[in-house]
Enzyme design. Structure first.
Site, PDB file in Angstrom:
ATOM      1  N   ASP A  23      31.952  35.330  26.496  1.00 20.11           N
ATOM      2  CA  ASP A  23      33.160  36.038  27.352  1.00 20.11           C
ATOM      3  C   ASP A  23      33.703  37.099  26.689  1.00 20.11           C
ATOM      4  O   ASP A  23      33.300  37.413  25.491  1.00 20.11           O
ATOM      5  CB  ASP A  23      33.744  35.017  28.042  1.00 20.11           C
ATOM      6  CG  ASP A  23      33.931  35.017  29.539  1.00 20.11           C
ATOM      7  OD1 ASP A  23      34.051  36.178  30.018  1.00 20.11           O
ATOM      8  OD2 ASP A  23      34.368  34.177  30.215  1.00 20.11           O
ATOM      9  N   ASP A  59      34.175  38.047  38.212  1.00 15.99           N
ATOM     10  CA  ASP A  59      33.689  36.997  38.677  1.00 15.99           C
ATOM     11  C   ASP A  59      33.369  37.013  40.076  1.00 15.99           C
ATOM     12  O   ASP A  59      33.969  37.331  40.776  1.00 15.99           O
ATOM     13  CB  ASP A  59      34.994  35.926  38.247  1.00 15.99           C
ATOM     14  CG  ASP A  59      35.263  35.765  36.717  1.00 15.99           C
ATOM     15  OD1 ASP A  59      34.297  36.227  35.874  1.00 15.99           O
ATOM     16  OD2 ASP A  59      36.116  34.975  36.273  1.00 15.99           O
TER      17      ASP A  59
END
Length: 396
Positions: free
Chosen positions: A126, A183
């Site tokens: 990430d 996201d």
């Protein structure tokens, strides 16, 4: 060789967030192995953020949370492997993960070696809490090299949300898949805008390095960690799954497989759609038509505001497949049922060519016979029609 085709699997984040346990992972592994998912190609079982303690140990190693994973990560990996699956974990390029746990910045080689010792096959990496003075490309390259130096074949899932136009360089630094968007959330606006945002970049996706437009929310029905906005309908989930398959992107499930309803399980195991996603040629979809009609949208608050690149709401695509086959897809972004016309000339076979398509509905299995010149199909609001097709010579 890994990632010859778009990776497939399951990730814990969309439904469970920080509520992950060893028991959950074992149960999910059992279901994937025993209920058809592994057979269809879903092979990676990935634990996302929140798996570790808040501090490294005295040697600087990451430490699994003993309450969540009392037997340690190697035991978890061993169980997943015993089911014929591959095991994935999560870290981050910043100084902390998105949830505030220790991350891999300046620990890349140490962490990669530890992951390899545990038996990790997949690393989601990430981009939270990344230092402002650090170099994004260089840091993803460092982790790529660390994984290769670990002595274990580990799929590198680089998740920098499309920062610095990641589609232009992720393949060159060794990533196997790269997140190109923010996201996803479990609603129509979210998944449709994500797909639209990458339509120009699906051509920068192929064997060994795939554009990743985030994990699927199919079958969640607003139950879980990314449940924001109006719940999806069955038709919207058909749209989402078929769009991901059409785009040839990774298929990472996010629903609770222990509780998924039969029609959603059937959708996720649809062999025709999976074959479209996993086709050996890995070609992107081609937009053959887009238009709008003069109707009032009944639910303006929840209707999508299309991006500038797709100002219309009736979309048709063709995707070239191997073996002289094709996929044709029609999408209705309106709330009301609309007739959608697919014009064969826009797909490169005008009437004068003498050719048409033999067509099969991938949702019903119905063979439609040979169509030529054009065909029109009614598509319910926020739903789609997808066909497997073969090019055939027509008799005049």
């Amino acid at each position: 060789m890994i990632a010859q085709k778009p990776p497939m699997g399951w990730n814990s984040w969309n439904t469970f967030g920080n509520n992950i346990t060893e028991e959950l992972i074992f149960q999910t592994a059992d279901i994937m192995a025993e209920e058809g998912y592994k057979e269809r190609g879903y092979e990676y079982l990935v634990i996302d953020d929140c798996w570790s303690m808040k501090e490294r140990d005295a040697s600087g190693n990451l430490v699994p949370d003993p309450e969540k994973f009392p037997h340690g990560m190697k035991a978890v990996a061993d169980y997943v492997h015993s089911k014929g699956l591959k095991f994935g974990m999560y870290s981050c390029a910043g100084v902390m993960t998105c949830a505030g746990y220790p991350s891999s910045y300046d620990h890349e080689f140490q962490d990669a070696e530890l992951f390899a010792q545990w038996g990790v096959d997949f690393l989601k990496y990430d981009y939270c809490n990344f230092p402002e003075n650090a170099d994004c490309k260089n840091r993803y390259l460092i982790m790529s090299m660390a994984l290769k130096a670990s002595g274990r074949e580990i799929l590198f899932s680089a998740c920098n949300w499309g920062q610095e136009d990641s589609w232009n360089w992720m393949r060159s630094i060794g990533a196997h898949m790269y997140r190109s968007t923010g996201d996803i959330f479990d609603n129509f606006k979210s998944f449709m805008s994500i797909f639209q945002s990458q339509l120009a970049h699906f051509c920068q996706s192929g064997p060994y390095c795939y554009n990743d437009i985030d994990m699927l929310t199919v079958g969640m029905y607003s139950q879980g960690n990314v449940a924001i906005g109006k719940p999806c309908t069955d038709g919207e989930y058909r749209m989402q799954f078929s769009l991901w398959c059409l785009a040839g992107v990774p298929l990472m499930l996010g629903a609770d497989l222990r509780r998924i309803i039969p029609q959603m399980k059937e959708l996720l195991l649809n062999q025709d759609l999976i074959d479209i996603n996993q086709d050996a040629e890995c070609r992107p979809p081609f937009l053959t038509g887009s238009r709008s009609v003069g109707v009032e949208v009944s639910d303006k608050e929840n209707a999508i505001e299309p991006l500038e690149m797709l100002p219309d709401k009736l979309l048709t695509f063709i995707k070239h497949l191997s073996g002289n086959e094709f996929a044709i897809a029609c999408y209705n972004l309106y709330e009301e049922t609309q007739d959608i016309t697919f014009i064969f000339a826009d797909a490169g076979i005008p009437f004068a060519s003498g050719y048409g398509f033999s067509m099969k509905d991938v949702f019903t299995g119905e063979n439609l016979g040979v169509k030529r010149d054009y065909f029109t199909v009614p598509v319910p609001g926020h739903d789609c029609r997808v066909y497997r097709c073969r090019l055939v010579k027509c008799e005049d």
